[in-house]
Design a protein around this motif. Sequence first.
Motif, PDB file in Angstrom:
ATOM      1  N   SER A   1      61.168  54.099   9.403  1.00  0.00           N
ATOM      2  CA  SER A   1      60.905  54.589   7.876  1.00  0.00           C
ATOM      3  C   SER A   1      59.435  54.882   7.996  1.00  0.00           C
ATOM      4  O   SER A   1      58.629  54.445   8.760  1.00  0.00           O
ATOM      5  CB  SER A   1      61.293  54.038   7.063  1.00  0.00           C
ATOM      6  N   PHE A   2      58.918  55.922   7.316  1.00  0.00           N
ATOM      7  CA  PHE A   2      57.571  56.349   7.279  1.00  0.00           C
ATOM      8  C   PHE A   2      57.110  56.165   5.498  1.00  0.00           C
ATOM      9  O   PHE A   2      57.898  56.314   4.884  1.00  0.00           O
ATOM     10  CB  PHE A   2      57.247  57.794   7.271  1.00  0.00           C
ATOM     11  N   ASP A   3      56.237  55.005   5.568  1.00  0.00           N
ATOM     12  CA  ASP A   3      55.864  54.495   4.475  1.00  0.00           C
ATOM     13  C   ASP A   3      54.632  55.412   3.751  1.00  0.00           C
ATOM     14  O   ASP A   3      53.414  55.304   4.073  1.00  0.00           O
ATOM     15  CB  ASP A   3      55.453  53.130   4.361  1.00  0.00           C
TER      16      ASP A   3
ATOM     17  N   ALA B   1      50.256  54.887   3.436  1.00  0.00           N
ATOM     18  CA  ALA B   1      49.572  56.078   4.271  1.00  0.00           C
ATOM     19  C   ALA B   1      48.632  56.628   3.389  1.00  0.00           C
ATOM     20  O   ALA B   1      47.463  56.736   3.492  1.00  0.00           O
ATOM     21  CB  ALA B   1      50.228  56.992   5.084  1.00  0.00           C
ATOM     22  N   ARG B   2      49.040  57.037   2.099  1.00  0.00           N
ATOM     23  CA  ARG B   2      48.297  57.754   1.045  1.00  0.00           C
ATOM     24  C   ARG B   2      47.097  56.597   0.596  1.00  0.00           C
ATOM     25  O   ARG B   2      46.123  57.095   0.464  1.00  0.00           O
ATOM     26  CB  ARG B   2      49.073  58.187  -0.147  1.00  0.00           C
ATOM     27  N   ILE B   3      47.603  55.355   0.548  1.00  0.00           N
ATOM     28  CA  ILE B   3      46.446  54.369   0.107  1.00  0.00           C
ATOM     29  C   ILE B   3      45.577  54.006   1.071  1.00  0.00           C
ATOM     30  O   ILE B   3      44.268  53.991   0.631  1.00  0.00           O
ATOM     31  CB  ILE B   3      47.332  52.956  -0.128  1.00  0.00           C
ATOM     32  N   GLU B   4      45.826  53.956   2.331  1.00  0.00           N
ATOM     33  CA  GLU B   4      44.723  53.921   3.350  1.00  0.00           C
ATOM     34  C   GLU B   4      43.914  55.078   3.468  1.00  0.00           C
ATOM     35  O   GLU B   4      42.733  54.880   3.568  1.00  0.00           O
ATOM     36  CB  GLU B   4      45.588  53.927   4.939  1.00  0.00           C
ATOM     37  N   ALA B   5      44.626  56.204   3.273  1.00  0.00           N
ATOM     38  CA  ALA B   5      43.431  57.527   3.356  1.00  0.00           C
ATOM     39  C   ALA B   5      42.484  57.532   2.082  1.00  0.00           C
ATOM     40  O   ALA B   5      41.570  57.771   2.354  1.00  0.00           O
ATOM     41  CB  ALA B   5      44.310  58.831   3.037  1.00  0.00           C
ATOM     42  N   ASN B   6      43.201  57.005   0.975  1.00  0.00           N
ATOM     43  CA  ASN B   6      42.265  56.965  -0.082  1.00  0.00           C
ATOM     44  C   ASN B   6      41.212  56.025  -0.066  1.00  0.00           C
ATOM     45  O   ASN B   6      39.924  56.214  -0.281  1.00  0.00           O
ATOM     46  CB  ASN B   6      43.024  56.626  -1.512  1.00  0.00           C
ATOM     47  N   GLU B   7      41.486  54.849   0.608  1.00  0.00           N
ATOM     48  CA  GLU B   7      40.280  53.667   1.046  1.00  0.00           C
ATOM     49  C   GLU B   7      39.543  54.110   2.177  1.00  0.00           C
ATOM     50  O   GLU B   7      38.367  54.033   1.799  1.00  0.00           O
ATOM     51  CB  GLU B   7      41.206  52.651   1.602  1.00  0.00           C
ATOM     52  N   ARG B   8      39.921  55.085   2.704  1.00  0.00           N
ATOM     53  CA  ARG B   8      38.784  55.561   3.997  1.00  0.00           C
ATOM     54  C   ARG B   8      38.118  56.696   3.171  1.00  0.00           C
ATOM     55  O   ARG B   8      36.889  56.726   3.436  1.00  0.00           O
ATOM     56  CB  ARG B   8      39.674  56.255   5.173  1.00  0.00           C
TER      57      ARG B   8
END
Length: 79
Positions: free
Chosen positions: A14-16, A20-27
């Motif tokens: 499954s793709f979470d 992924a969105r949270i990690e992108a926002n953190e970057r």
Amino acid sequence: MRPGETGSRFLYDSFDAATARIEANERVHDERWNGLEYRLVQIEGSLDRLERRIWLGVYGVAAFLLTQGAEALVNAAMR
């Protein structure tokens, strides 16, 4: 991959999207923070240079006034 299955693991894992969105926002947040820190260092450097110029002007005016006072005293003593 599950035992006995063939093909891409992406078909079964499954793709979470939220993670992924949270990690992108953190970057993005980290890059913006680094940009703000860089600009803050630039602003602090500019303020330091401005402060030096202002103090140089203040000392210049003080020196001018002291020399004018000393000149007035010398002229008054010579009369």
